[in-house]
Write a protein that holds these residues in place. Structure first.
Motif, short mmCIF file in Angstrom:
data_model
loop_
_atom_site.label_atom_id
_atom_site.label_comp_id
_atom_site.label_asym_id
_atom_site.label_seq_id
_atom_site.Cartn_x
_atom_site.Cartn_y
_atom_site.Cartn_z
N VAL A 185 0.84 -1.20 0.00
CA VAL A 185 0.00 0.00 0.00
C VAL A 185 0.87 1.25 0.00
N ARG A 186 1.93 1.24 0.81
CA ARG A 186 2.85 2.39 0.86
C ARG A 186 3.50 2.62 -0.51
N ASN A 188 2.32 1.71 -3.43
CA ASN A 188 1.29 2.20 -4.36
C ASN A 188 0.99 3.68 -4.11
N ALA A 189 0.96 4.10 -2.85
CA ALA A 189 0.72 5.51 -2.53
C ALA A 189 1.85 6.38 -3.07
N GLN A 190 3.09 5.89 -2.95
CA GLN A 190 4.22 6.65 -3.50
C GLN A 190 4.11 6.75 -5.02
N VAL A 201 1.32 6.73 -6.79
CA VAL A 201 0.24 7.68 -7.08
C VAL A 201 0.75 9.11 -6.90
N ASP A 202 1.52 9.36 -5.85
CA ASP A 202 2.09 10.69 -5.63
C ASP A 202 2.99 11.09 -6.80
#
Length: 185
Positions: free
Chosen positions: A149-150, A152-154, A156-157
């Motif tokens: 998840v971390r 994937n969040a990076q 997306v950012d």
């Protein structure tokens, strides 16, 4: 320390208070050792499971002949090679939601030992360890999911930053082109 096969059937169970106490101390040491192993963050699951198996083996009444097998999803470890025929105790490794992860089995060679050679406290010990290993594995899976998840969040950012840069470049190119088109018409 290896304990030979009991010659007398009454020797299968700890008879004296001292023998019973010795067995309970081994079980408590095993539980303490296993709980310390399961809270290590810097070791691989394979090495932790191998160490747990060895700890369980030392806690049994006949550790010289005992073989501990742990199967947990893709992980599988044995303290020794399994003979063709064994008698064993088994405890399932379940998640908190009831899903099945694997099992812990303690084996003795069948021609020498029977189910009667297992102490009832050994099954209780294995069940407790199975519960702890199941909780450990759930924490391990949760850490892996959090890492995904971390990541994937990076991603997306990074993609949102790239979109902002691309929009800025398009605006910078569009302004001179608009002026050129204005002069042409």
């Amino acid at each position: 320390m290896y304990e030979p096969f009991p010659k007398n059937p009454y020797d299968m169970y700890p008879n004296t208070l001292k023998e019973k106490l010795k067995e309970r101390i081994k079980e408590l040491e095993c539980l303490y050792e296993v709980s310390n192993l399961l809270y290590q963050q810097d070791c691989s699951v394979d090495s932790i499971l191998g160490s747990v198996g060895l700890s369980i083996r030392r806690a049994l009444r006949h550790p010289g002949d005992a073989i501990v097998e742990l199967r947990l999803d893709g992980y599988h470890t044995l303290t020794n090679a399994l003979p063709k025929e064994t008698v064993f105790l088994e405890s399932r490794l379940d998640a908190l939601d009831g899903s099945y992860f694997g099992y812990i089995e303690v084996h003795y060679p069948k021609p020498i030992y029977t189910k009667n050679h297992f102490l009832k406290e050994e099954l209780l010990l294995i069940n407790e360890i199975a519960s702890s290993v199941g909780a450990f594995y759930e924490r391990h899976l949760n850490r892996e999911r959090e890492a995904v998840v971390r990541k994937n969040a990076q991603l997306v950012d990074r993609l949102s930053i790239l979109a902002e840069i691309t929009a800025g470049i398009a605006h910078e190119i569009n302004t001179p082109l608009g002026n050129i088109l204005g002069y042409v018409s």
